[in-house]
Design a protein around this motif. Structure first.
Motif, PDB file in Angstrom:
ATOM      1  N   GLN A   1       0.081  13.026 -11.565  1.00  0.00           N
ATOM      2  CA  GLN A   1      -1.223  12.437 -12.289  1.00  0.00           C
ATOM      3  C   GLN A   1      -1.671  13.244 -13.461  1.00  0.00           C
ATOM      4  OE1 GLN A   1      -3.490  12.507  -8.816  1.00  0.00           O
ATOM      5  NE2 GLN A   1      -2.797  10.385  -8.012  1.00  0.00           N
TER       6      GLN A   1
ATOM      7  N   HIS B   1       4.518   4.146  -5.692  1.00  0.00           N
ATOM      8  CA  HIS B   1       3.292   4.591  -6.364  1.00  0.00           C
ATOM      9  C   HIS B   1       2.987   3.452  -7.666  1.00  0.00           C
ATOM     10  CE1 HIS B   1       3.358   8.438  -4.416  1.00  0.00           C
ATOM     11  NE2 HIS B   1       4.471   8.738  -4.914  1.00  0.00           N
TER      12      HIS B   1
ATOM     13  N   LEU C   1       0.194   3.872 -10.162  1.00  0.00           N
ATOM     14  CA  LEU C   1       0.288   4.796 -11.305  1.00  0.00           C
ATOM     15  C   LEU C   1       1.285   4.015 -12.151  1.00  0.00           C
ATOM     16  CD1 LEU C   1       0.794   8.417  -9.808  1.00  0.00           C
ATOM     17  CD2 LEU C   1      -1.107   7.427 -10.948  1.00  0.00           C
TER      18      LEU C   1
ATOM     19  N   LYS D   1      -0.160   1.573 -14.905  1.00  0.00           N
ATOM     20  CA  LYS D   1      -0.878   2.264 -15.849  1.00  0.00           C
ATOM     21  C   LYS D   1       0.171   2.449 -17.027  1.00  0.00           C
ATOM     22  CE  LYS D   1      -3.999   5.263 -13.374  1.00  0.00           C
ATOM     23  NZ  LYS D   1      -4.676   6.627 -13.431  1.00  0.00           N
TER      24      LYS D   1
END
Length: 788
Positions: free
Chosen positions: A331, A361, A364, A367
């Motif tokens: 992250q 994930h 994430l 993004k």
């Protein structure tokens, strides 16, 4: 030892050449596998192992007694007594064939015979301890003799004995270059340039680092082109073990990509720390795994990355941390990575997104995908598909629908996008729209698995017409659609496959495939089992029959004759072909199938079907066929008379007809035969060319009386009697019998077919008889019996 003795004996007797001898003994084909650097696990460091090129054995030494005899043989040779020396050598070989000394002496004895001397030298070199110089000498002699295969073997053995000698490797590659220019069949040598490159990397010492790196890059490039990633990793691992300091950032990038492809993420982290200046803080914890065993687990706490580290290496570091479960580090590093220009680093965005999605994930991963889909350079179907999948996994189904539509805009036939879009729309209750998503354009390559799923969905929602259409398209993968009657004739006569039809089309100068044929994706693994294909075929037939799509039934049954997987059901398929032809009124093809059934299955049902078909086909052909059919089986002579009588009656040959009906009536004495005889005689009486009309009419009426007495059905018998008298214009008797028929009960009742009743037919005939002379009576019958 026994194997080597046997091989040596065959070589000495001339049964095999040295090339064949060495191929039996040496495992040359596996030479490039000398370094198995790929043998490692995700939790440990690199593991390097080596294995020998050929079978391990101890070199044989002569026992003391034979050693003295060998010394005596050498002494005799030096003194010039070659014959005695030769005999002594052969005696030693006879007793101990795997010692090199007698072959060395024999090679010197046959110095004048170049061929024999070379063969003994080759055998001596093989049986002796490693001696690369001797193999190189023998390679030079083989080169002079232009024995390229033997020369290659000699170079290979020289490299095996002294792998660090780079000159031997170079000579072997030069020989390969020469043979390639000569268009020599290299495959017979079991040696390729790629194997040579691999051998150089695994053989040379670390001091030859630049040479190792040069050939490692050549080998990796070819392995990558051949999609042999494990071998590419093995050769790169060997090079890294020997000269890690010579690895440039580009070399490290290639090496790390290979390691990630083999899921060796811990090894990647070690390389980042050792060679890329990455500093990582980690702790090792002892935990219990799912099986209850104690194991060590590495937790990555912090990571420091040099600013000068290229972005592609940063992306690979991120991928490694993702797969190692260091999500806290990911992250932090991901926010920094997202500052890079999407235009330049879009491919790296995709790599990281793929790793995040595979690890689950998706929050994430989205993004990374959002900047990509907003960039015109990455407005691609593959990117939109990942975006749609990610949205779907996050539960954002409405947004996912829009992204899946974007995928179909770029790739209209994409099966996964259509399948997933169907699933979402079905869940939302948009059934018609969902079913449209499963449709494929048959002008392009079609996915068979999606076609089958479309069939299931259409059946589920009772869209039977479309279901039949799509099912027929799916079966066309293994079925044939005939273009000419000749192709159908061939399929009926021979149990052939599609290849025979294709060959026939080629002979006719036609293309094997029509422009309207459906082209299926050959890489798609979907395939019916024979039983599944048979069940699906039967279901298609039932659906077509229920929908009264008889021509579709015909296409399906004809195509099924060409399916190899349905060949065990050929007899059933032929019967279905007959049924389809009857339903579609294709009497010409129906005649073909019923004739075969009549010959194989002489039953009452077959005779009924045969009689039904021949009434609509050429009479002359039928007469010949029926004559041949019943000549084979004399037990069916009664049926023969009935068939031939019917056939000649329709064709107008009444005397011949009467002959067959009378023979049939003599044997059966049933009402049908009497009725047929009466009809035939009365038709003859109506002919102008016939004399004695009254006698024929009386005979006809006599047989009609016989029919009435034999037929135990009053309504039918009286009706037929009335019809006869009406035809003869004896109207008073016709009315009498019609009145009797009206007074009788109906012919029969059946739960399946309903009631058989001649009341309406009788009343209509009475109406015709009365309408001109007694309109009131005609109206009476009309109102009583014929008003609906």
């Amino acid at each position: 030892m026994e194997l080597e003795k046997d091989l040596t004996s065959k070589f000495l007797s001339g049964e095999m050449s040295f090339a064949e001898y060495s191929n039996e003994w040496y495992n040359i084909e596996d030479e490039e596998d000398v370094d198995e650097a790929s043998k490692r696990n995700d939790d440990g460091p690199l593991l390097f192992t080596e294995k020998g090129m050929h079978r391990r054995r101890k070199y044989a030494r002569l026992p003391p007694g034979l050693l003295g005899l060998m010394g005596e043989a050498n002494l005799r040779f030096v003194r010039g007594d070659k014959d005695t020396a030769e005999k002594m050598c052969h005696e030693i070989i006879k007793q101990f064939p795997t010692a090199p000394e007698p072959y060395q002496t024999l090679a010197q004895i046959y110095e004048q015979d170049t061929e024999k001397s070379l063969q003994f030298s080759l055998l001596a070199a093989h049986l002796s301890p490693p001696d690369a110089e001797e193999w190189l000498r023998l390679a030079a002699i083989s080169k002079q003799r232009e024995d390229y295969k033997q020369e290659m073997i000699c170079y290979t053995q020289a490299i095996a004995d002294d792998p660090h000698n780079f000159d031997s490797h170079v000579k072997r590659m030069e020989l390969l270059d020469k043979l390639e220019n000569m268009k020599y069949p290299i495959q017979t040598l079991h040696i390729t340039k790629l194997k040579c490159y691999h051998k150089i990397v695994t053989s040379l010492p670390a001091s030859e680092g630049e040479t190792i790196m040069k050939y490692a890059k050549l080998a990796v490039t070819q392995y990558h082109n051949n999609n042999e990633m494990e071998r590419a990793l093995a050769v790169m691992s060997s090079a890294y073990k020997k000269c890690p300091t010579l690895f440039t950032l580009e070399d490290l990038n290639i090496f790390l990509e290979l390691l990630i492809g083999q899921k060796q993420f811990h090894t990647c982290i070690e390389i980042f720390v050792a060679n890329a200046g990455v500093e990582i803080e980690a702790e090792i914890q002892t935990v219990k795994n799912a099986e209850g065993d104690i194991e060590e687990q590495t937790n990555y706490l912090n990571c420091s990355i040099p600013n000068s580290l290229p972005i592609d290496l940063k992306s690979k570091l991120l991928v490694c941390f993702i797969h190692l479960g260091a999500i806290n580090l990911v992250q932090t590093l991901l926010n920094d990575f997202l500052c890079n220009d999407v235009e330049k680093a879009g491919d790296l965005y995709m790599d990281i997104e793929e790793a995040l999605s595979s690890a689950g994930h998706h929050e994430l991963a989205i993004k990374l995908l959002e900047p990509l889909v907003k960039n015109n350079s990455f407005d691609l179907g593959a990117v939109w598909l990942k975006h749609a999948d990610c949205l779907y996994m996050l539960g954002r189904e409405s947004d996912a629908i829009a992204s899946f539509y974007k995928v179909l805009k770029h790739a209209p036939q994409h099966p996964d996008a259509r399948r997933k879009l169907y699933s979402i729309l079905e869940k939302k209750g948009r059934i018609d729209e969902a079913l449209q998503m499963l449709e494929q354009d048959f002008k392009y390559v079609v996915n068979a698995n999606l076609l089958y799923e479309q069939c299931l969905a259409l059946k589920k929602y009772n869209k039977l017409h479309k279901y039949l259409e799509v099912g027929e398209a799916l079966l066309s993968k293994n079925f044939v659609r005939f273009r000419h009657q000749e192709e159908l004739n061939m399929a009926c006569m021979v149990r052939c496959g599609i290849e025979l039809i294709h060959n026939f089309r080629t002979l006719r100068g036609e293309s094997q495939y029509h422009e309207n044929d459906i082209h299926f994706d050959e890489d798609e693994p979907f395939k019916f089992t024979p039983q599944q294909e048979w069940d699906f075929f039967l279901e298609m037939l039932r659906t077509a029959c229920n929908l009264k799509k008889y021509f579709t039934m015909q296409r399906l049954t004809f195509g099924a004759m060409m399916s190899k997987s349905l060949s065990p059901h050929r007899m059933d398929i032929d019967f279905y072909c007959l049924q389809a032809c009857l339903l579609s009124n294709d009497n010409h093809n129906a005649s073909r199938f019923i004739r075969e059934f009549a010959q194989k299955h002489p039953t009452s049902r077959t005779w009924n079907l045969l009689n039904l078909v021949i009434n609509y086909t050429d009479r002359n052909t039928n007469s010949k066929f029926l004559s041949r059919l019943f000549q084979r089986d004399t037990s069916n002579n009664v049926i023969k008379n009935l068939f031939l009588g019917n056939n000649f009656l329709i064709s107008g040959r009444y005397l011949v007809t009467l002959k067959y009906y009378l023979e049939y009536h003599d044997k059966c004495r049933d009402p049908l035969s009497a009725f047929l005889i009466a009809v035939t005689i009365l038709v003859m009486a109506a002919q102008r060319t016939v004399d004695k009309h009254h006698n024929l009419i009386l005979q006809g009426l006599a047989y009609m009386e016989t029919y009435r007495n034999l037929r135990k059905c009053d309504q039918e018998a009286n009706y037929n009697m009335g019809r006869v008298y009406q035809m003869l214009n004896i109207n008073n008797l016709a009315i009498e019998y019609y009145e009797r028929a009206l007074a009788c009960e109906q012919v029969a009742k059946c739960d399946q077919h309903g009631t058989i009743d001649l009341t309406k037919e009788t009343a209509y005939n009475l109406y015709l008889l009365y309408k001109d002379h007694s309109p009131l009576m005609a109206r009476k019958y009309l109102m009583n019996y014929l008003v609906i």
